[in-house]
Motif scaffolding. Structure first.
Motif, PDB file in Angstrom:
ATOM      1  N   ARG A 263       0.843  -1.194   0.000  1.00 20.87           N
ATOM      2  CA  ARG A 263       0.000   0.000   0.000  1.00 20.87           C
ATOM      3  C   ARG A 263       0.876   1.241   0.000  1.00 20.87           C
ATOM      4  O   ARG A 263       1.992   1.230   0.500  1.00 20.87           O
TER       5      ARG A 263
ATOM      6  N   GLU B 199      -9.443  -7.516   3.370  1.00 26.75           N
ATOM      7  CA  GLU B 199      -9.583  -6.186   2.779  1.00 26.75           C
ATOM      8  C   GLU B 199     -11.050  -5.884   2.476  1.00 26.75           C
ATOM      9  O   GLU B 199     -11.519  -4.758   2.672  1.00 26.75           O
TER      10      GLU B 199
ATOM     11  N   ASP C  80      -5.768  -4.476  -2.694  1.00 29.23           N
ATOM     12  CA  ASP C  80      -5.986  -3.802  -1.420  1.00 29.23           C
ATOM     13  C   ASP C  80      -7.449  -3.422  -1.260  1.00 29.23           C
ATOM     14  O   ASP C  80      -8.304  -3.739  -2.101  1.00 29.23           O
ATOM     15  N   MET C  81      -7.756  -2.730  -0.156  1.00 27.31           N
ATOM     16  CA  MET C  81      -9.143  -2.458   0.184  1.00 27.31           C
ATOM     17  C   MET C  81      -9.846  -1.599  -0.863  1.00 27.31           C
ATOM     18  O   MET C  81     -11.069  -1.667  -1.020  1.00 27.31           O
TER      19      MET C  81
END
Length: 523
Positions: free
Chosen positions: A3, A192, A433-434
């Motif tokens: 990230r 996530e 990722d989220m």
């Protein structure tokens, strides 16, 4: 899974030298109400916001962290709330209350106006930064009201972005997500997905949809008018430079001065920004290793070329077995690398990093865990500021999302090549990722600002800035058609941190609108 790093250490560095109350000998300011607007152009339908009253009073009740509480007791500071639309497309709907903190100018008739600042993040408190910085430069304090604001969703602003509880954040930090096998990727992506769901449930989709920099810039123009300034004077550090460039894009005619230090290149893709940031931290790590090798007790040995390997030998075992630490807590691999990143923001923290690595070699994670706690905004009682939650929320609506697993894996590979000291030893991961699971769409526009009618601006860029690389400052200065001041050093941001060359040039620009000579460099 890699990230972008939270670019917030500017506020930590700036705040660190100002723990004494900058106005503690001031006469207490009396509560009062001001109506200064509307001033300057008012977009249709926003008259009541641009012309609103501000009720100023003591700041103690606005403090949201243990660090802020003593700062906000300064009787020379005053605080208020600014009301802005939740959704500028529906200004008659719900609203957001932004926290404001002001240190009034002391120069009487010499006052120019307000100097509004943002210290970075996204997610860092502008109120806290203003409280810390208010007394650092006497000339600026004479000529400007120093004004900090907590952007929508952040700090003292209401409502807040909220994703995880304190215990949930502690657990998340212990999970390094290093397993890049198909089952490991599936597990990471489920986490996530759950994180994004918690953010939506606990924050509300409407705030998540309108928390991005596009809307913060609009809030900044409302603030300009409510403060009574025809033109905005703005000081932005780190991510705060993105707010400044977005403001220039939307409101070029309302700018008096923009000083942007530690620039983010708004035209850079998410992946390219990630890789450039990794390379920046690797350069800072190499500088740390060279410094460390000259000390009598370097935890990484006397050969800087072997420092990456030695750092990996110390940290990689934490993936499987976290180290013991204070209060029955444990130091994870993620926390150990986060602690190193925190320390690489400024050479003043290198001694702590060296000591922390010595402790880790002896089996203790205490000091490294403390550094990581500072980075994440963890309070002694286990509560967290909402900086990380807000960072994720803004990043997910500001930046391009990478959905393709092959692109994610390629990005992870590029990052490891750019920052080998942060390579956990596992194959690159395809875990998204989220942001791939975020419940609202992107609102940002990843492009260089295309502006006309903008007065001269000043970008300050540091050659060895680990978080916002020097090249990004060059690119932003070119895009804005303004001046570039180069600082030769290894740290994240530099203005008002004690370098007389940089401080004088920045002061001359903000007060007299005089740019430094083309090509000027400070060290």
């Amino acid at each position: 899974m890699i990230r972008l790093l939270t670019v917030l250490a500017a506020v930590l560095v700036l705040g660190g030298s100002a723990c004494s109350l900058p106005g503690q000998d001031s006469e207490p300011l009396q509560p009062h109400t001001e109506r200064n607007g509307p001033t300057g152009p008012v977009p249709p339908g926003l008259d009541r916001f641009y012309g609103q009253e501000l009720s100023w009073g003591p700041c103690e009740t606005y403090a949201t962290t243990a660090q802020d509480r003593p700062l906000y007791q300064d009787p020379g500071l005053e605080c208020a709330r600014l009301e802005v639309p939740m959704d500028y497309a529906a200004p008659d709907g719900e609203t957001v209350q932004l926290g404001l903190l002001r240190k009034p100018a002391t120069g009487g008739d010499e006052r120019i106006g307000s100097l509004v600042l943002n210290p970075g993040g996204p997610g860092a408190s502008g109120m806290s930064a203003a409280a810390s910085m208010a007394g650092q430069d006497a000339e600026l304090a004479d000529r400007f009201d120093m004004v900090g604001f907590d952007p929508r969703g952040v700090g003292a602003s209401e409502p807040q972005v909220h994703c995880l509880t304190g215990p949930e954040r502690d657990a998340d930090r212990l999970d390094s997500d290093a397993d890049s096998s198909p089952s490991g990727v599936a597990r990471s992506e489920q986490e996530e997905r759950e994180y994004a769901g918690k953010c939506a449930e606990r924050t509300g989709p409407e705030l998540l949809a309108n928390v991005g920099t596009r809307d913060v810039a609009r809030d900044l123009d409302v603030l300009r008018s409510a403060l009574g300034d025809d033109k905005l004077s703005y000081l932005g550090f780190s991510y705060g430079t993105r707010i400044g460039s977005e403001y220039a894009q939307q409101f070029a005619g309302n700018v008096r001065a923009l000083l942007l230090d530690g620039a983010i290149d708004p035209g850079q893709s998410t992946v390219d920004q990630l890789v450039a940031q990794g390379a920046g931290f690797q350069r800072a790590f190499d500088d740390f290793a060279a410094w460390c090798a000259e000390q009598d007790d370097c935890a990484l040995g006397r050969d800087p070329s072997a420092a990456v390997t030695r750092f990996q030998e110390l940290t990689r075992p934490l993936v499987e077995q976290p180290a013991s630490a204070m209060q029955d807590r444990r130091l994870s691999y993620e926390d150990a690398t986060t602690a190193a990143i925190q320390a690489l923001y400024a050479p003043s923290l290198w001694e702590q990093l060296n000591t922390g690595l010595h402790e880790l070699r002896a089996g203790s994670g205490n000091l490294l865990l403390t550094l990581a706690d500072v980075y994440y905004g963890r309070e002694p009682d286990g509560r967290y500021s909402n900086t990380t939650d807000a960072f994720d929320a803004v990043h997910c609506v500001d930046d391009q999302r990478v959905h393709d697993p092959d692109e994610v894996r390629a990005a992870d590979r590029r990052y490891r090549e750019a920052a080998p000291f942060l390579d956990d030893g596992n194959p690159p991961s395809a875990a998204r990722d989220m942001c791939s699971f975020w419940p609202v769409p992107v609102t940002g526009d990843p492009s260089q600002p295309d502006v006309s009618g903008l007065p001269p601006t000043l970008v300050v860029s540091t050659t060895g800035d680990p978080a916002t690389p020097y090249r990004a400052g060059q690119e932003l200065a070119d895009a804005l058609g303004g001046g570039l001041l180069t600082y030769e050093g290894t740290q994240h941001t530099v203005f008002l941190q004690g370098n007389s060359c940089v401080d004088e040039a920045g002061r001359d620009y903000l007060i007299d609108l005089e740019l430094p000579e083309p090509g000027q460099r400070c060290n």
